[in-house]
Design a protein around this motif. Structure first.
Motif, PDB file in Angstrom:
ATOM      1  N   GLU A 251      38.133  42.153  29.603  1.00 36.40           N
ATOM      2  CA  GLU A 251      37.577  42.251  30.955  1.00 36.40           C
ATOM      3  C   GLU A 251      37.730  43.667  31.491  1.00 36.40           C
ATOM      4  N   THR A 252      36.649  44.207  32.019  1.00 33.34           N
ATOM      5  CA  THR A 252      36.702  45.524  32.671  1.00 33.34           C
ATOM      6  C   THR A 252      36.194  45.376  34.096  1.00 33.34           C
ATOM      7  N   THR A 253      36.927  45.897  35.043  1.00 34.29           N
ATOM      8  CA  THR A 253      36.509  45.836  36.439  1.00 34.29           C
ATOM      9  C   THR A 253      35.997  47.208  36.858  1.00 34.29           C
ATOM     10  N   PRO A 254      34.778  47.272  37.366  1.00 33.59           N
ATOM     11  CA  PRO A 254      34.223  48.565  37.772  1.00 33.59           C
ATOM     12  C   PRO A 254      34.992  49.156  38.944  1.00 33.59           C
ATOM     13  N   GLU A 255      35.116  50.459  38.942  1.00 31.68           N
ATOM     14  CA  GLU A 255      35.785  51.152  40.032  1.00 31.68           C
ATOM     15  C   GLU A 255      34.746  51.581  41.068  1.00 31.68           C
ATOM     16  N   VAL A 256      35.040  51.346  42.328  1.00 29.68           N
ATOM     17  CA  VAL A 256      34.131  51.704  43.420  1.00 29.68           C
ATOM     18  C   VAL A 256      34.758  52.864  44.185  1.00 29.68           C
ATOM     19  N   ALA A 257      34.039  53.988  44.257  1.00 32.35           N
ATOM     20  CA  ALA A 257      34.596  55.211  44.856  1.00 32.35           C
ATOM     21  C   ALA A 257      34.932  55.017  46.332  1.00 32.35           C
ATOM     22  N   GLN A 258      33.966  54.534  47.089  1.00 30.09           N
ATOM     23  CA  GLN A 258      34.179  54.324  48.528  1.00 30.09           C
ATOM     24  C   GLN A 258      34.006  52.838  48.821  1.00 30.09           C
ATOM     25  N   SER A 259      35.072  52.111  48.614  1.00 24.95           N
ATOM     26  CA  SER A 259      35.024  50.660  48.714  1.00 24.95           C
ATOM     27  C   SER A 259      34.992  50.187  50.164  1.00 24.95           C
ATOM     28  N   LYS A 260      34.175  49.160  50.406  1.00 20.79           N
ATOM     29  CA  LYS A 260      34.130  48.505  51.715  1.00 20.79           C
ATOM     30  C   LYS A 260      35.225  47.430  51.830  1.00 20.79           C
ATOM     31  N   GLY A 261      35.885  47.164  50.727  1.00 13.84           N
ATOM     32  CA  GLY A 261      36.945  46.156  50.738  1.00 13.84           C
ATOM     33  C   GLY A 261      37.153  45.582  49.353  1.00 13.84           C
ATOM     34  N   ARG A 262      38.311  44.960  49.153  1.00 11.31           N
ATOM     35  CA  ARG A 262      38.644  44.328  47.884  1.00 11.31           C
ATOM     36  C   ARG A 262      38.316  42.838  47.945  1.00 11.31           C
ATOM     37  N   VAL A 263      37.734  42.329  46.868  1.00 12.30           N
ATOM     38  CA  VAL A 263      37.432  40.896  46.787  1.00 12.30           C
ATOM     39  C   VAL A 263      37.951  40.370  45.454  1.00 12.30           C
ATOM     40  N   ALA A 264      38.732  39.309  45.510  1.00  8.35           N
ATOM     41  CA  ALA A 264      39.216  38.673  44.282  1.00  8.35           C
ATOM     42  C   ALA A 264      38.160  37.712  43.769  1.00  8.35           C
ATOM     43  N   ILE A 265      38.026  37.634  42.463  1.00  5.46           N
ATOM     44  CA  ILE A 265      37.089  36.708  41.840  1.00  5.46           C
ATOM     45  C   ILE A 265      37.884  35.675  41.049  1.00  5.46           C
ATOM     46  N   LEU A 266      37.659  34.409  41.352  1.00  4.85           N
ATOM     47  CA  LEU A 266      38.332  33.342  40.616  1.00  4.85           C
ATOM     48  C   LEU A 266      37.947  33.430  39.145  1.00  4.85           C
ATOM     49  N   GLN A 267      38.944  33.466  38.282  1.00  4.99           N
ATOM     50  CA  GLN A 267      38.674  33.545  36.846  1.00  4.99           C
ATOM     51  C   GLN A 267      38.419  32.175  36.245  1.00  4.99           C
ATOM     52  N   GLY A 268      39.174  31.172  36.687  1.00  5.95           N
ATOM     53  CA  GLY A 268      38.909  29.801  36.286  1.00  5.95           C
ATOM     54  C   GLY A 268      39.207  29.503  34.836  1.00  5.95           C
ATOM     55  N   CYS A 269      38.579  28.431  34.325  1.00  2.94           N
ATOM     56  CA  CYS A 269      38.873  27.977  32.963  1.00  2.94           C
ATOM     57  C   CYS A 269      37.617  27.824  32.111  1.00  2.94           C
ATOM     58  N   ALA A 270      36.664  27.013  32.536  1.00  6.35           N
ATOM     59  CA  ALA A 270      35.489  26.727  31.714  1.00  6.35           C
ATOM     60  C   ALA A 270      34.470  27.865  31.740  1.00  6.35           C
ATOM     61  N   GLU A 271      34.223  28.424  32.908  1.00  9.20           N
ATOM     62  CA  GLU A 271      33.168  29.439  33.023  1.00  9.20           C
ATOM     63  C   GLU A 271      33.393  30.659  32.140  1.00  9.20           C
ATOM     64  N   PRO A 272      34.618  31.222  32.073  1.00  6.02           N
ATOM     65  CA  PRO A 272      34.813  32.389  31.203  1.00  6.02           C
ATOM     66  C   PRO A 272      34.549  32.095  29.728  1.00  6.02           C
ATOM     67  N   VAL A 273      34.713  30.845  29.324  1.00  9.54           N
ATOM     68  CA  VAL A 273      34.474  30.461  27.939  1.00  9.54           C
ATOM     69  C   VAL A 273      32.991  30.237  27.689  1.00  9.54           C
ATOM     70  N   LEU A 274      32.353  29.478  28.575  1.00  7.13           N
ATOM     71  CA  LEU A 274      30.962  29.084  28.362  1.00  7.13           C
ATOM     72  C   LEU A 274      29.965  30.140  28.817  1.00  7.13           C
ATOM     73  N   ARG A 275      30.268  30.813  29.953  1.00  5.33           N
ATOM     74  CA  ARG A 275      29.300  31.751  30.519  1.00  5.33           C
ATOM     75  C   ARG A 275      30.000  32.972  31.122  1.00  5.33           C
ATOM     76  N   PRO A 276      30.599  33.806  30.284  1.00  4.91           N
ATOM     77  CA  PRO A 276      31.274  34.996  30.805  1.00  4.91           C
ATOM     78  C   PRO A 276      30.320  35.976  31.476  1.00  4.91           C
ATOM     79  N   GLU A 277      29.025  35.844  31.169  1.00  6.19           N
ATOM     80  CA  GLU A 277      28.034  36.740  31.777  1.00  6.19           C
ATOM     81  C   GLU A 277      27.952  36.560  33.288  1.00  6.19           C
ATOM     82  N   THR A 278      28.356  35.398  33.783  1.00  3.95           N
ATOM     83  CA  THR A 278      28.316  35.163  35.229  1.00  3.95           C
ATOM     84  C   THR A 278      29.280  36.101  35.948  1.00  3.95           C
TER      85      THR A 278
END
Length: 437
Positions: free
Chosen positions: A173-200
């Motif tokens: 997993e790579t998280t893009p760096e934002v130079a002038q961020s408007k804020g931080r947002v966490a993304i739920l990683q979960g269980c099934a989605e990363p296995v079946l559809r990591p493109e999401t």
């Protein structure tokens, strides 16, 4: 509906909540028109109103659950279409959750049901185990017709049929760096989605970064707990909730969070309910409520922020599938459609959009006959629109619908990412369009 719970019974907060829900039911029957199992089976006991009668009798009289009662409770999808329809605001979600926990604690299921449920609870919430099981499922898929012949093995036949024919690679997993961020947002990683559809998640992070928000992945966070919660395993669900609350609070302490974004709407309904789930936990109640307040479906969040310019693609017809957990569980209805329309797609909505596709967490495994009938009905309504692609906001729905049609199914955010400069979704590699994107 009149109730006669004792004061001793009502000392249990779960029982008090259930009494409140039961008392609000006025027997009107509006729920029967939108309940998928009643629409299919025509049995009053397979309607929300019928199940409320069964649950009331079981809880009020402290009865041992019977096979008949368990059958009708098990058949409930928890799609919550009845909650949308109910004019009396009956809290059916927490009522049926309580009934499932009550059954789990007091009912001795046949060995094959216990085995299937234990396998699901032990495998699905864990990414590595699920990835291994999905790979094995594809290998043993030819055994599905044989397993269909015995009732005890039908859930395993359903598992094999739902197994993907090829799993995406588990790239770092790579998280893009934002130079002038408007804020931080966490993304739920979960269980099934990363296995079946990591493109999401990859599309979500690209799109958020393009919109000026810094996506973060909380260390130690995992399955939201919905899968085990819907099987009545409340202790396991609370354990998952506490783990995630701790992980997200560590991120809040480190740099603050604008929101906790969820790309699988079934998880979103669960996380938004953490405050209720842990309401009696002195250590976690306040922290869980804060997490629930920050939780938002990704489409819900994107609808409220300034988005990158999109290149219109009106020649692409998108059939939007409204996941039950999104439209009924979270009351997010118009936002995904508006986002797709504003991104330049032609958006179509199928008939009977309020009815479940039959996925419902583990329902398409534990109740495969009903789930397949609902899937086929959903796919037929979508096919009449002759769309180029189906957009959905839940990995379970996407997997279920894709098992019954050749029309590509992608997450809504994948289309938004594509329209604003991201790569074309892999599922649409063969789609012909005039767009230069």
């Amino acid at each position: 509906m009149r109730t006669e719970f004792t004061a001793e019974q009502l000392a249990d907060p779960a029982m008090a909540t259930s009494q409140g829900a039961i008392r609000k039911c006025v027997h009107c029957g509006f729920c029967t028109a939108t309940c998928p199992t009643y629409v299919l089976l025509g049995d009053e006991l397979d309607s929300p109103r019928g199940r409320i009668y069964l649950i009331k009798d079981m809880l009020e009289n402290a009865r041992q659950p019977t096979p008949q009662v368990v059958k009708h409770i098990d058949r409930c999808l928890s799609c919550l279409a009845c909650v949308t329809t109910c004019p009396s605001d009956v809290d059916y979600m927490h009522l049926v959750d309580h009934a499932r926990a009550y059954i789990q604690e007091r009912y001795e299921r046949p060995w094959h049901e216990r085995f299937a449920r234990s396998v699901l609870a032990s495998v699905l919430p864990h990414q590595n185990r699920f990835r291994m099981a999905a790979g094995l499922g594809n290998l043993f898929r030819p055994l599905a017709p044989l397993l269909d012949k015995a009732r005890w093995s039908r859930p395993f036949a359903a598992m094999l049929r739902l197994a993907p024919r090829g799993l995406p690679s588990a790239a770092p997993e790579t998280t893009p760096e934002v130079a002038q961020s408007k804020g931080r947002v966490a993304i739920l990683q979960g269980c099934a989605e990363p296995v079946l559809r990591p493109e999401t998640r990859a599309a979500t992070m690209r799109f958020l970064a393009r919109a000026g928000y810094q996506p973060v992945l909380a260390s130690g966070e995992g399955c939201c707990g919905a899968l085990v919660h819907h099987m009545g395993r409340e202790d396991a669900a609370r354990e998952a909730a506490r783990r995630n609350v701790d992980a997200w609070h560590a991120e809040i302490a480190e740099g603050g969070l604008e929101a906790i974004l969820i790309t699988a709407s079934g998880c979103g309904t669960m996380v938004k309910d953490y405050g209720f789930l842990l309401r009696d936990d002195a250590e976690y109640a306040e922290k869980a409520a804060q997490v629930s307040a920050l939780a938002r479906d990704v489409s819900e969040f994107l609808a409220d922020i300034e988005l990158p310019d999109a290149v219109p693609m009106p020649e692409i017809k998108v059939a939007y599938h409204a996941a039950c957990s999104l439209q009924h569980g979270q009351k997010v209805t118009r936002e995904p459609v508006r986002l797709l329309e504003e991104a330049g797609f032609t958006v179509l909505t199928p008939a009977e959009g309020h009815l479940c596709c039959g996925s419902a967490g583990t329902y398409n495994i534990l109740q495969p006959e009903i789930a397949t009938t609902l899937r086929d009905r959903k796919v037929a309504n979508i096919a009449r629109l002759q769309p180029d692609v189906i957009a959905a906001g839940n990995v379970g729905c996407a997997t279920q619908i894709a098992s019954g049609t050749a029309i590509p199914v992608v997450h809504t955010v994948e289309l938004l990412d594509w329209a604003t400069g991201g790569p074309r979704p892999a599922a649409l590699a063969n789609l012909e369009c005039d767009s230069t994107i």
